[in-house]
Each structure stands twice: as C-alpha cells, then as structure tokens.
Write a protein that holds these residues in place. Sequence first.
Motif, PDB file in Angstrom:
ATOM      1  N   ALA A  35      49.073  42.936  43.499  1.00  0.00           N
ATOM      2  CA  ALA A  35      48.611  41.718  44.174  1.00  0.00           C
ATOM      3  C   ALA A  35      47.093  41.591  44.080  1.00  0.00           C
ATOM      4  O   ALA A  35      46.568  40.493  43.865  1.00  0.00           O
ATOM      5  N   ARG A  36      46.378  42.703  44.222  1.00  0.00           N
ATOM      6  CA  ARG A  36      44.913  42.671  44.112  1.00  0.00           C
ATOM      7  C   ARG A  36      44.499  42.224  42.699  1.00  0.00           C
ATOM      8  O   ARG A  36      43.583  41.414  42.532  1.00  0.00           O
ATOM      9  N   ASP A  38      46.222  40.342  40.676  1.00  0.00           N
ATOM     10  CA  ASP A  38      46.568  38.933  40.527  1.00  0.00           C
ATOM     11  C   ASP A  38      45.557  38.027  41.229  1.00  0.00           C
ATOM     12  O   ASP A  38      45.221  36.953  40.721  1.00  0.00           O
ATOM     13  N   VAL A  39      45.063  38.435  42.388  1.00  0.00           N
ATOM     14  CA  VAL A  39      44.041  37.648  43.092  1.00  0.00           C
ATOM     15  C   VAL A  39      42.735  37.683  42.300  1.00  0.00           C
ATOM     16  O   VAL A  39      42.040  36.667  42.181  1.00  0.00           O
ATOM     17  N   LEU A  71      47.786  31.589  41.098  1.00  0.00           N
ATOM     18  CA  LEU A  71      48.517  32.310  42.149  1.00  0.00           C
ATOM     19  C   LEU A  71      50.004  31.982  42.105  1.00  0.00           C
ATOM     20  O   LEU A  71      50.849  32.868  42.262  1.00  0.00           O
ATOM     21  N   ILE A  76      52.719  35.182  43.541  1.00  0.00           N
ATOM     22  CA  ILE A  76      52.182  35.806  44.754  1.00  0.00           C
ATOM     23  C   ILE A  76      52.517  34.933  45.946  1.00  0.00           C
ATOM     24  O   ILE A  76      52.275  33.733  45.936  1.00  0.00           O
ATOM     25  N   CYS A  78      51.128  33.963  48.737  1.00  0.00           N
ATOM     26  CA  CYS A  78      49.816  33.910  49.370  1.00  0.00           C
ATOM     27  C   CYS A  78      49.868  32.956  50.554  1.00  0.00           C
ATOM     28  O   CYS A  78      50.187  31.780  50.397  1.00  0.00           O
ATOM     29  N   CYS A 102      42.895  35.655  50.261  1.00  0.00           N
ATOM     30  CA  CYS A 102      44.334  35.427  50.256  1.00  0.00           C
ATOM     31  C   CYS A 102      45.015  36.455  51.153  1.00  0.00           C
ATOM     32  O   CYS A 102      44.731  37.644  51.061  1.00  0.00           O
ATOM     33  N   ASP A 103      45.878  35.982  52.016  1.00  0.00           N
ATOM     34  CA  ASP A 103      46.716  36.875  52.814  1.00  0.00           C
ATOM     35  C   ASP A 103      48.050  36.998  52.089  1.00  0.00           C
ATOM     36  O   ASP A 103      48.816  36.037  52.034  1.00  0.00           O
ATOM     37  N   VAL A 104      48.310  38.156  51.518  1.00  0.00           N
ATOM     38  CA  VAL A 104      49.492  38.364  50.683  1.00  0.00           C
ATOM     39  C   VAL A 104      50.635  38.896  51.531  1.00  0.00           C
ATOM     40  O   VAL A 104      50.469  39.848  52.297  1.00  0.00           O
ATOM     41  N   ASP A 105      51.787  38.277  51.391  1.00  0.00           N
ATOM     42  CA  ASP A 105      52.978  38.677  52.134  1.00  0.00           C
ATOM     43  C   ASP A 105      53.669  39.823  51.407  1.00  0.00           C
ATOM     44  O   ASP A 105      54.086  39.689  50.264  1.00  0.00           O
TER      45      ASP A 105
END
Length: 136
Positions: A35-36, A38-39, A71, A76, A78, A102-105
């Motif tokens: 995820a990091r 991808d952001v 995103l 993601i 997000c 981004c707050d990733v779930d």
Amino acid sequence: MRNERGSAAIEMTLLTPVLLILLLLVVAGGRITNARADVDAAARDGARSASVARSSAEARSSAEDAVSFSLQSQGIACINPRVAVDTGEFRPGGNVTVNVDCDVDLSDVTLLPIPSVRSLDAHYSEVVDTYRETAS
C-alpha cells in the motif's frame, strides 16, 4: 518410551497458533508495504501529470485526477484521500510537488490486534517541462 506417546501432537497443538500469528504478521507487513508503494506511485503519477500542464489550475486538476486514477487502478481502499499540489514554482524549469495523504483500509487482514486503518502519506516533486510554454 511409553510416556512420550502423543508428545508430537501436543507440540503441534502448541506451535500452530504461534505459526499462524507469525504468518498473519508477514501478510500484514506485506500489505502495508504494498500500500505504501502504491501511494508513492500515485504521488509520482500526480506530479508527472502536473509537470506537463499549461497552467497552475490545470496542473492542480490533472494532478488530482491522476492521483485518483492511480489509486483506483492499484485497487487501494483509500478512505478520504487528500491531495495537495504545490505550484508555487510553476514555470518552465521550476518544480511542482504533489502530497498524497491516504487512510488505507486493511480490514481484510484480520485476526490480529493491529489497527484496520493505516495512515500513509507520500510526496513527490517533478520538474516542470522546460520546453513547454505556460499560461500562468
């Protein structure tokens, strides 16, 4: 010899939860790392898109669109993505910077006492195209 019967079954019963927790930690770490990345890629895509725009307003708009598309295409989840575009030096040869928060779930990585939402941020700067005329 007789009092050692069944000891392997007891050892496996005791080790299975430890091994399962270790496996889940590895999966969670991999998801966070992915995820990091991808952001970071979304911030890079936004900065690149903004760097070829003709005006500051167009740079902001194209950066936000590129981040959103990146995103979504990465898959993601997000929550409330925040995109800030710094066009203070928007001129040929100047810089444009894109910040993505981004707050990733991560709720699909369950059974672990870790937060299901992880806040990630990335920033990327790109040189504004030197050979492009801008309409400030």
